[in-house]
Design an enzyme around this catalytic site. Sequence first.
Site, PDB file in Angstrom:
ATOM      1  N   LYS A   1      33.928  41.843  63.714  1.00 44.04           N
ATOM      2  CA  LYS A   1      33.673  40.976  62.563  1.00 44.04           C
ATOM      3  C   LYS A   1      32.312  41.237  61.918  1.00 44.04           C
ATOM      4  CE  LYS A   1      33.833  36.634  63.643  1.00 44.04           C
ATOM      5  NZ  LYS A   1      32.677  35.822  63.263  1.00 44.04           N
ATOM      6  N   ARG A  56      33.034  26.320  62.385  1.00 44.96           N
ATOM      7  CA  ARG A  56      33.547  26.531  63.737  1.00 44.96           C
ATOM      8  C   ARG A  56      34.592  25.494  64.122  1.00 44.96           C
ATOM      9  NH1 ARG A  56      31.241  30.511  66.493  1.00 44.96           N
ATOM     10  NH2 ARG A  56      29.039  30.884  66.170  1.00 44.96           N
ATOM     11  N   ARG A 116      34.295  50.019  78.215  1.00 41.04           N
ATOM     12  CA  ARG A 116      33.152  50.660  77.574  1.00 41.04           C
ATOM     13  C   ARG A 116      32.136  51.112  78.624  1.00 41.04           C
ATOM     14  NH1 ARG A 116      30.916  46.722  73.452  1.00 41.04           N
ATOM     15  NH2 ARG A 116      32.976  46.874  72.536  1.00 41.04           N
ATOM     16  N   ARG A 149      27.764  47.650  80.988  1.00 42.84           N
ATOM     17  CA  ARG A 149      26.937  46.472  80.786  1.00 42.84           C
ATOM     18  C   ARG A 149      27.350  45.385  81.763  1.00 42.84           C
ATOM     19  NH1 ARG A 149      27.668  45.133  75.120  1.00 42.84           N
ATOM     20  NH2 ARG A 149      28.063  43.065  75.933  1.00 42.84           N
ATOM     21  N   ARG A 206      35.202  33.836  77.280  1.00 41.08           N
ATOM     22  CA  ARG A 206      34.713  33.781  75.907  1.00 41.08           C
ATOM     23  C   ARG A 206      35.897  33.605  74.945  1.00 41.08           C
ATOM     24  NH1 ARG A 206      31.784  39.043  74.752  1.00 41.08           N
ATOM     25  NH2 ARG A 206      30.781  38.829  76.756  1.00 41.08           N
TER      26      ARG A 206
END
Length: 227
Positions: A28, A103, A142, A175, A186
């Site tokens: 986004k 939101r 990743r 990460r 999330r």
Amino acid sequence: MTSATENSPIAPASTRILLLLGPPGCGKGTQAERLAAHCGIPAISTGEMIRAEIRAGSELGRVAAGVTITGGLLSDDLVNKIVRSRLSQPDCANGFMLDGYPRTVEQGKFLNSLLQELALPQPLVVHIDVPAQLLIARTCNRRYCAQCGSIYNIASHPPKNAGLCDTCNIELQQRADDCEDTVRNRLVSYERSTAPLIEFYRNGTYVRIDGTSTPDSVFEAIQKSLV
Ligand code: ZN
């Protein structure tokens, strides 16, 4: 050239109010930047609005800074006041793009009435949709090289030798917060707050964009929806 009716307080037809919705990791931010540049309108996020108030040394900024410093959540009322202040600025007269606001449905209702009050059109809601499984794969697959910064994806863009950077031949890193649980949590909290918002906007000007393809294709699809 677009022309407003004589004495009409209505903003020109070219005025674009865009609202971007999409789960964390859907790309986004990148799309927001490109889109704002393409349309020549400011990209406004909640963070940007709050920082602007703090920089301006306003009362709102002082209150928001106080809440943020103590790790608290900004109340709907405070966020609404900050939004009103930001959207009344001259650079928003020809439109703007909102990213990360509203939101909640409550904030959405407030925004609708604020737009009416400012004689601005209702927003075009662009929803970048990506299935959770793909978001998890994108994030959790990743890997990066701490030496040269190269990014790999063990599924879609793997290194030549498993686990090693093509250039530096050293072990690739992941990460710490990239684990599946974090991403899933999330997404659950995103879903909880955004699903009602999408329902709220579905009756207005709403487009769903398939966010599973490349950033360029996604941008192209958004552009087409703007006509
Ligand atoms: Zn490297």
